[in-house]
Design an enzyme around this catalytic site. Structure first.
Site, PDB file in Angstrom:
ATOM      1  N   ALA A   7       0.836  -1.194   0.000  1.00  0.00           N
ATOM      2  CA  ALA A   7       0.000   0.000   0.000  1.00  0.00           C
ATOM      3  C   ALA A   7       0.874   1.248   0.000  1.00  0.00           C
ATOM      4  CB  ALA A   7      -0.916   0.003   1.224  1.00  0.00           C
ATOM      5  N   ALA A  10       4.217   3.920   3.392  1.00  0.00           N
ATOM      6  CA  ALA A  10       3.883   2.682   2.690  1.00  0.00           C
ATOM      7  C   ALA A  10       3.833   1.563   3.714  1.00  0.00           C
ATOM      8  CB  ALA A  10       4.916   2.357   1.617  1.00  0.00           C
ATOM      9  N   LYS A  11       3.203   0.471   3.355  1.00  0.00           N
ATOM     10  CA  LYS A  11       3.194  -0.732   4.181  1.00  0.00           C
ATOM     11  C   LYS A  11       2.799  -1.889   3.294  1.00  0.00           C
ATOM     12  CE  LYS A  11       4.019  -1.640   8.602  1.00  0.00           C
ATOM     13  NZ  LYS A  11       5.065  -0.959   9.405  1.00  0.00           N
ATOM     14  N   GLY A  12       3.284  -3.065   3.645  1.00  0.00           N
ATOM     15  CA  GLY A  12       2.926  -4.229   2.857  1.00  0.00           C
ATOM     16  C   GLY A  12       3.003  -5.492   3.665  1.00  0.00           C
ATOM     17  N   ASP A  31       9.496  -5.959   9.287  1.00  0.00           N
ATOM     18  CA  ASP A  31       8.345  -5.786  10.176  1.00  0.00           C
ATOM     19  C   ASP A  31       8.066  -7.156  10.788  1.00  0.00           C
ATOM     20  OD1 ASP A  31       5.605  -5.165  11.211  1.00  0.00           O
ATOM     21  OD2 ASP A  31       5.860  -3.343  10.033  1.00  0.00           O
TER      22      ASP A  31
END
Length: 435
Positions: free
Chosen positions: A76, A121-123, A162
């Protein structure tokens, strides 16, 4: 320590979290609340409620036994007005699209609070990493990298470790990306092993920043650190690093925990003698079996009578179910989103100071920024420089929030959003909207 008294009005009108709220819901609530304190253009606020893009990919994986499983992955992108997208990549069975969007929004605010030239952002991949062998995890990572290769890169989107991922994972991404680019591109990810362009001090950085802001906050509220008691939920890389530093600086860490539960000793725990969860899983439990400490649950740890509580494990642990029972005077959020929106309102009403995650654990993205700079310049920094510059950045960010707390008479969380949104909104106004 903290008062349990709340007005009857607050008790009846406070928001409810009877249903666990998503990271996206929390992020949007916090955006709306902070925006109400600022004169932000409605169009800018509307843009910030939505991601720029969400990339969903399908990842086939050949298992060690020859069978094939198919997994879903997300990346994202929230906002890049101040620079490339930046954020973690997690492997967890609970990963969802909305979670990635919400966490990407938090990364936007976090980078702006720290005044870093990044957006959020993150995924993640919907998978239990414990179900994967090391070879399977590597194959899954390399295939995911290929699926998102067009949207990541050192000037586009820079992933980092993460939950469920680690420096080795980042090394595999760097290698897979570099092989397709035809050149070594260390800046495509951060949190790599130092031997391939990672920064010294990166793994300890989120915990170090938690310790720094705890120290500064205690000083501000006149809590001499040598007289301050601390409880840390979660003894992973964040919690363990924070606990060890606070102990070294003179604080008394009286409670820590891992996934199996916690330990408590009012005279203080020798946290340096306990390996972190990453170093040795379930080490807190092992330590308890060898020493004379009180065993307690993670839930009980949260309500201990201490000066500082640092929830540093997972999100949504401070809720309406336990917010009235919190006895700490100061809460420092080591984890992402440990306090629900409803619980936050209760803690505010009770006069408990909550230092938000977007400041407290921002050491991770800050040292990631240092790593990115080192990769671009092909010049590694010594650990002393990394820690010195992190200290300077954290104190500068803490001071910026303090000024807003004092000037506007708002909470630390609202101050953080005021600082972040002011910077982001100004950037949007300067750049304008493409017609």
């Amino acid at each position: 320590m903290a008062s349990n008294e709340r007005s009857s009005v607050a008790a009846t009108e406070e928001p409810s979290d009877s249903e666990p709220e998503t990271a996206l819901e929390t992020a949007r609530r916090q955006l709306a609340r902070a925006a109400s304190s600022l004169e932000i253009d409605d169009a800018v606020r509307e843009r910030l409620e939505h991601p720029t893009a969400v990339h969903e990919v399908t990842i086939p994986l050949e298992r060690d036994d020859g069978s094939v499983d198919v997994f879903t992955g997300y990346r994202a992108h929230h906002d890049s007005v101040r620079g490339p997208h930046k954020g973690g990549l997690r492997y967890h069975p609970g990963v969802t699209r909305d979670e990635c969007v919400g966490l990407a929004m938090w990364m936007t605010w976090k980078c702006a609070v720290m005044d870093l030239p990044f957006g959020g952002a993150k995924g993640g991949i919907v998978v239990d990493p414990k179900s994967l062998s090391r070879d399977e995890k590597e194959r899954l990572t390399r295939r995911f990298t290929q699926e998102v290769r067009a949207v990541i890169g050192p000037t586009k989107d820079i992933p980092a470790p993460d939950m469920g991922t680690d420096p080795a994972t980042m090394g595999w991404i760097m290698d897979a990306y570099s092989m397709q680019e035809g050149e070594t591109v260390p800046g495509v990810v951060t949190g790599k092993p130092p031997i391939v362009g990672g920064s010294k001090g990166r793994e300890e950085a989120p915990g170090r920043s938690v310790a720094i802001v705890t120290r500064e906050t205690c000083k501000y509220y006149d809590y001499p650190l040598e007289e301050t008691t601390v409880a840390v939920q979660g003894f992973g890389s964040v919690g363990a690093s924070a606990a060890r530093l606070l102990d070294a600086w003179g604080g008394t860490v009286v409670a820590v925990s891992d996934v199996n539960g916690g330990i408590y000793d009012p005279d203080g725990i020798d946290v340096a003698a306990i390996p972190s969860h990453d170093e040795e899983p379930e080490a807190v439990t092992s330590y308890a079996e060898k020493t004379d400490v009180t065993r307690l649950s993670n839930e009980e740890l949260l309500t201990l009578d201490v000066d500082v509580l640092a929830p540093s494990a997972v999100g949504n642990v401070l809720t309406t179910d336990n917010a009235d029972d919190i006895q700490a005077d100061i809460v420092v959020e080591g984890a992402n989103g440990p306090t629900t929106f409803a619980a936050d309102a209760i803690l505010e009403e009770r006069g408990i100071h909550v230092i938000p995650d977007i400041l407290a654990n921002a050491g991770g993205v800050t040292v990631s920024y240092f790593e990115w700079l080192q990769d671009i310049n092909r010049r590694a920094w010594p650990l002393e420089r990394v820690n010195t510059e992190l200290e300077e950045e954290m104190i500068a960010a803490w001071d910026a929030l303090r000024e807003e707390v004092e000037a506007r008479d708002v909470t630390w969380r609202n101050a953080a959003y005021v600082v972040a949104l002011s910077r982001i909104a100004e950037a949007h106004e300067v750049r304008g909207l493409w017609p």
